[in-house]
Enzyme design. Structure first.
Site, mmCIF file in Angstrom:
data_model
loop_
_atom_site.group_PDB
_atom_site.id
_atom_site.type_symbol
_atom_site.label_atom_id
_atom_site.label_comp_id
_atom_site.label_asym_id
_atom_site.label_seq_id
_atom_site.Cartn_x
_atom_site.Cartn_y
_atom_site.Cartn_z
ATOM 1 N N LYS A 79 -88.758 3.950 0.826
ATOM 2 C CA LYS A 79 -89.498 5.217 0.794
ATOM 3 C C LYS A 79 -90.400 5.361 -0.426
ATOM 4 O O LYS A 79 -91.201 6.300 -0.487
ATOM 5 C CB LYS A 79 -88.516 6.385 0.862
ATOM 6 C CG LYS A 79 -87.786 6.467 2.197
ATOM 7 C CD LYS A 79 -86.753 7.578 2.175
ATOM 8 C CE LYS A 79 -86.004 7.642 3.502
ATOM 9 N NZ LYS A 79 -84.825 8.523 3.397
ATOM 10 N N PRO A 84 -88.842 8.784 -23.340
ATOM 11 C CA PRO A 84 -89.044 10.167 -23.797
ATOM 12 C C PRO A 84 -87.741 10.943 -23.963
ATOM 13 O O PRO A 84 -87.713 11.962 -24.653
ATOM 14 C CB PRO A 84 -89.889 10.781 -22.674
ATOM 15 C CG PRO A 84 -89.547 9.982 -21.460
ATOM 16 C CD PRO A 84 -89.316 8.583 -21.964
ATOM 17 N N GLY A 85 -86.680 10.462 -23.373
ATOM 18 C CA GLY A 85 -85.427 11.217 -23.405
ATOM 19 C C GLY A 85 -84.600 11.038 -24.671
ATOM 20 O O GLY A 85 -83.682 11.818 -24.917
ATOM 21 N N TYR A 86 -84.917 10.011 -25.460
ATOM 22 C CA TYR A 86 -84.004 9.674 -26.560
ATOM 23 C C TYR A 86 -84.652 9.538 -27.924
ATOM 24 O O TYR A 86 -84.004 9.164 -28.881
ATOM 25 C CB TYR A 86 -83.261 8.369 -26.215
ATOM 26 C CG TYR A 86 -82.497 8.484 -24.927
ATOM 27 C CD1 TYR A 86 -81.247 9.103 -24.898
ATOM 28 C CD2 TYR A 86 -83.046 8.028 -23.733
ATOM 29 C CE1 TYR A 86 -80.556 9.249 -23.714
ATOM 30 C CE2 TYR A 86 -82.363 8.178 -22.530
ATOM 31 C CZ TYR A 86 -81.129 8.782 -22.528
ATOM 32 O OH TYR A 86 -80.450 8.939 -21.351
ATOM 33 N N GLU A 127 -82.996 -2.044 -17.508
ATOM 34 C CA GLU A 127 -83.357 -1.311 -18.730
ATOM 35 C C GLU A 127 -82.407 -1.683 -19.875
ATOM 36 O O GLU A 127 -82.824 -1.808 -21.026
ATOM 37 C CB GLU A 127 -83.324 0.202 -18.484
ATOM 38 C CG GLU A 127 -83.863 1.024 -19.641
ATOM 39 C CD GLU A 127 -84.010 2.493 -19.279
ATOM 40 O OE1 GLU A 127 -85.146 2.919 -18.991
ATOM 41 O OE2 GLU A 127 -82.979 3.219 -19.265
#
Ligand code: UDP
Ligand code: MN
Length: 296
Positions: A68, A177-179, A246
């Site tokens: 998808k 961007p989260g850490y 990652e």
């Protein structure tokens, strides 16, 4: 375009004088191993373009759209044509199990797209894992002859502003961007010593995002090869790293330092409010309903 002074009968580069005293002070723009960290205001885009454009480089971009995820291609490609390496030769390599669902996109001059059919999968973890392997084999088969630099990007993303040749380097990674405001013991690195992606609590530089890997084709080739081998070694020991590729990417980059680091401007997330140090969001992950797009 930098204005050319006709009277001089030679090309002159006219731009603002650089300063060794005045510049951004709210962010760190160099790593402890002296790689630039690219933030708005640390480079002159016109100057950078004028340095790289005469080199006539070709940039490869790999993007996976399996199952998808083909629905993300249209926006990804449309916005890339507006903002990503504009004016450069570009070769997109779209990997999909649904080649008939790849949208037709108007590409500007010097830009090409090829669709490469790959098998689908019922496990997103496996899709994520196989990216490294497929990038590696496609570099062997064609990319190393067709491009100078490569970017490997997540498809569930959009470009919003310039992403230009300031991002080019031997081995390029992006800060997740989260850490970026956290201490390294809080990073979601793989913490089990049994995994080849293991990073102890007192090691680590930054937490890099798996949605972007870049650099010289040969350097990215080595990275994908090493990560792929380690991923398989782990699988042989029935272990899957916390964040799959990652985690392996982060482990690789700890011991093979990137030559350039992109700030979170180059990898934002749409659900996250802009912070004061981020002056411009260049690329971001769209909000998606996991239950809706993933096979499981
Ligand atoms: N992907 C895909 N089909 C899937 C799952 C993942 O094509 O069913 C590819 C796609 O390119 C996606 C990337 O793998 O951008 C990483 O997966 P995802 O974006 O779901 O991970 P997240 O960014 O949410 O961690
Ligand atoms: Mn993603």
């Amino acid at each position: 375009e930098i204005p050319i002074d006709e009277d001089q009968k030679s090309t002159r580069l006219l731009y603002k004088q650089p300063s060794v005293l005045v510049g951004r002070t709210d962010v760190v723009s160099v790593t402890p191993w002296l790689a630039p960290i690219v933030w708005e205001g640390t480079f002159d885009p016109v100057l950078v373009d004028n340095i790289y454009k005469p080199m006539n480089l070709t940039i490869a971009t790999t993007v996976f759209a399996i199952g998808k995820y083909v629905r993300f291609l249209q926006d990804f490609l449309d916005t890339a044509e507006k903002h990503f390496m504009v004016g450069f030769n570009m070769r997109y390599y779209v990997f999909t199990d649904r080649p008939h669902d790849v949208p037709s996109v108007n590409l500007t001059r010097g830009r090409h797209l090829s669709v490469i059919q790959v098998p689908g999968s019922n496990r997103w973890q496996e899709i994520s894992a196989r990216r490294m392997e497929i990038i590696q084999t496609t570099i062997e088969r064609q990319i190393r002859r067709e491009a100078d630099y490569i970017f490997c990007l997540d498809v569930d993303s959009k470009f919003h502003a310039r992403w230009g040749p300031e991002s080019l380097g031997r081995l390029v990674a992006v800060i997740h961007p989260g850490y970026y405001e956290q201490t390294r013991d809080r990073f979601p690195y793989e913490r089990r010593p049994a995994s080849t992606a293991y990073i102890p609590m007192d090691e680590g530089d930054y937490y890099y995002g798996g949605a972007m890997i870049g650099g010289f084709v040969e350097d990215v080739y080595t990275l994908t090869k090493v990560c792929q081998t380690r991923f398989e070694e782990d699988a042989g020991n029935s272990i899957e790293a916390a964040w799959q590729e990652e985690s392996h990417l982060n482990r690789y980059l700890l011991y093979n330092k990137p030559s350039k680091v992109l700030s979170p401007e180059y990898l934002w997330q749409d659900f996250k409010a802009k912070t004061k140090e981020v002056k411009v969001i260049r690329f971001s992950g769209v909000i998606k309903n996991y239950a809706d797009v993933r096979p499981n």
